[in-house]
Design a protein around this motif. Structure first.
Motif, mmCIF file in Angstrom:
data_model
loop_
_atom_site.group_PDB
_atom_site.id
_atom_site.type_symbol
_atom_site.label_atom_id
_atom_site.label_comp_id
_atom_site.label_asym_id
_atom_site.label_seq_id
_atom_site.Cartn_x
_atom_site.Cartn_y
_atom_site.Cartn_z
ATOM 1 N N GLY A 60 0.802 -1.213 0.000
ATOM 2 C CA GLY A 60 0.000 0.000 0.000
ATOM 3 C C GLY A 60 0.834 1.261 0.000
ATOM 4 O O GLY A 60 0.343 2.347 -0.328
ATOM 5 N N GLU A 61 2.114 1.138 0.349
ATOM 6 C CA GLU A 61 3.006 2.297 0.354
ATOM 7 C C GLU A 61 3.483 2.663 -1.050
ATOM 8 O O GLU A 61 4.009 3.747 -1.260
ATOM 9 N N ARG A 62 3.348 1.757 -1.994
ATOM 10 C CA ARG A 62 3.751 2.034 -3.370
ATOM 11 C C ARG A 62 2.696 1.471 -4.328
ATOM 12 O O ARG A 62 2.956 0.514 -5.069
ATOM 13 N N PRO A 63 1.503 2.022 -4.319
ATOM 14 C CA PRO A 63 0.422 1.507 -5.158
ATOM 15 C C PRO A 63 0.731 1.635 -6.647
ATOM 16 O O PRO A 63 1.285 2.640 -7.099
ATOM 17 N N VAL A 64 0.395 0.603 -7.399
ATOM 18 C CA VAL A 64 0.620 0.581 -8.836
ATOM 19 C C VAL A 64 -0.613 0.027 -9.531
ATOM 20 O O VAL A 64 -1.520 -0.523 -8.893
ATOM 21 N N LEU A 65 -0.648 0.176 -10.842
ATOM 22 C CA LEU A 65 -1.654 -0.496 -11.645
ATOM 23 C C LEU A 65 -1.112 -1.862 -12.048
ATOM 24 O O LEU A 65 0.096 -2.058 -12.142
ATOM 25 N N LEU A 66 -2.021 -2.794 -12.304
ATOM 26 C CA LEU A 66 -1.616 -4.149 -12.665
ATOM 27 C C LEU A 66 -2.328 -4.552 -13.952
ATOM 28 O O LEU A 66 -3.556 -4.571 -14.014
ATOM 29 N N ARG A 67 -1.523 -4.838 -15.006
ATOM 30 C CA ARG A 67 -2.140 -5.374 -16.220
ATOM 31 C C ARG A 67 -2.170 -6.888 -16.109
ATOM 32 O O ARG A 67 -1.133 -7.541 -16.052
ATOM 33 N N ILE A 68 -3.373 -7.419 -16.069
ATOM 34 C CA ILE A 68 -3.551 -8.855 -15.973
ATOM 35 C C ILE A 68 -3.696 -9.440 -17.375
ATOM 36 O O ILE A 68 -3.763 -8.711 -18.365
ATOM 37 N N THR A 73 -8.224 -16.201 -21.292
ATOM 38 C CA THR A 73 -6.910 -16.831 -21.233
ATOM 39 C C THR A 73 -6.853 -17.756 -20.016
ATOM 40 O O THR A 73 -7.608 -17.573 -19.050
ATOM 41 N N PRO A 74 -5.942 -18.716 -20.001
ATOM 42 C CA PRO A 74 -5.858 -19.636 -18.846
ATOM 43 C C PRO A 74 -5.312 -18.983 -17.587
ATOM 44 O O PRO A 74 -5.332 -19.606 -16.522
ATOM 45 N N TRP A 75 -4.829 -17.732 -17.684
ATOM 46 C CA TRP A 75 -4.229 -17.071 -16.525
ATOM 47 C C TRP A 75 -5.152 -16.025 -15.900
ATOM 48 O O TRP A 75 -4.824 -15.445 -14.876
ATOM 49 N N PHE A 76 -6.307 -15.799 -16.508
ATOM 50 C CA PHE A 76 -7.172 -14.706 -16.080
ATOM 51 C C PHE A 76 -7.613 -14.831 -14.624
ATOM 52 O O PHE A 76 -7.484 -13.894 -13.838
#
Length: 277
Positions: A60-68, A73-76
């Motif tokens: 939480g001290e370094r919030p980022v966006l995450l591209r999933i 896809t089998p990883w979704f």
């Protein structure tokens, strides 16, 4: 060092999710937001390892966006579980093509989560009005490279400008942030990067995706108002404040309501007044 800017966003920098040695460099690049990438930047055999790295690193001290990885896809499903991490400020959703794609991300989560749909296909572009009206959508991203392939378009400049206009218009009508334009593949061509960023800015975009830290300061410089623009905006607002309702002009041009709004927007973008939506 800013990792995720809820206000003014000019540059969003991708960093591969399986390369933790690059995370600190990305965080120190000056980018307004960091996108930790689990999709294109990570080989299929490294997807699980990348999720483990992100899970242990996210804070939480370094919030980022995450591209999933995208729906279908089998990883979704496994990627989607990471949305609960305190360091994930939002989900970048590739190949977004419908409202239901977005709802798959927002439904069943224990907190509000912002979604950044990547418009990368003809179907996504065709359904963009539906997508931007979906709960949870914070801002559109234009996946120009994949869109070119899907549409068989040769070129990423004026060839894509009509589609850029569609994203800007849809965002405005929906009342969300102006969109973010796609990447420039050239890393060592500052003139090309600046030219592409300026085209994005002129088309109404709020910023641009970056694939290398070298691109970040160039993109930021283009999207941030120049000193001349700031000076003009300050003089316009000062003249209006002193006029007490009378008609005023600045630099020989009448100042009406649209001019005032333009001056205010310049200062908002620079951080001079208020906060960007």
């Amino acid at each position: 060092m800013p990792t995720f800017n809820q206000g003014r966003v000019q540059s969003l920098l991708f960093v591969p999710g399986d390369r933790p040695e690059r995370f600190d460099k990305a965080l120190g690049s000056g980018a307004c937001s960091i996108i930790v990438d689990l999709e294109d930047a990570v080989a299929p055999g490294a997807k699980m390892k990348a999720r483990e790295i992100v899970s242990s690193w996210a804070s939480g001290e370094r919030p980022v966006l995450l591209r999933i990885n995208g729906r279908g896809t089998p990883w979704f499903a496994d990627d989607l579980a990471l949305r609960e991490l305190p360091g994930v400020a939002g989900i970048v959703l590739p190949k977004t093509e419908s409202s239901d794609d977005v709802s798959q991300v927002t439904d069943g989560v224990g907190r509000n989560i912002d979604v950044y749909p990547l418009i990368e296909t003809a179907a996504g572009m065709s359904n963009v009005r539906e997508i931007v009206s979906t709960r949870g959508v914070r801002q559109l991203l234009f996946g120009t490279l994949d869109f070119q392939v899907d549409m068989n378009i040769q070129g990423d400049a004026e060839e894509l400008d009509a589609y850029r206009a569609s994203l800007v218009l849809a965002s405005k009508v929906a009342g969300i942030r102006a969109p973010i334009d796609g990447v420039t593949p050239a890393i060592d061509d500052p003139e090309r990067i600046a030219r592409d960023a300026l085209n994005s800015k002129r088309r109404g975009f709020a910023g641009k995706l970056c694939i290398h830290p070298k691109q970040v300061p160039i993109v930021n410089a283009v999207f941030r108002p120049s000193e001349a623009e700031l000076d003009w905006a300050r003089r316009v607002l000062a003249a209006v404040a002193e006029s007490r309702g009378a008609v005023v002009s600045v630099d020989g041009k009448m100042v009406d309501r649209p001019v005032v709004l333009q001056a205010e927007q310049i200062l908002v973008t620079s951080g001079g007044i208020g906060h960007a939506a």
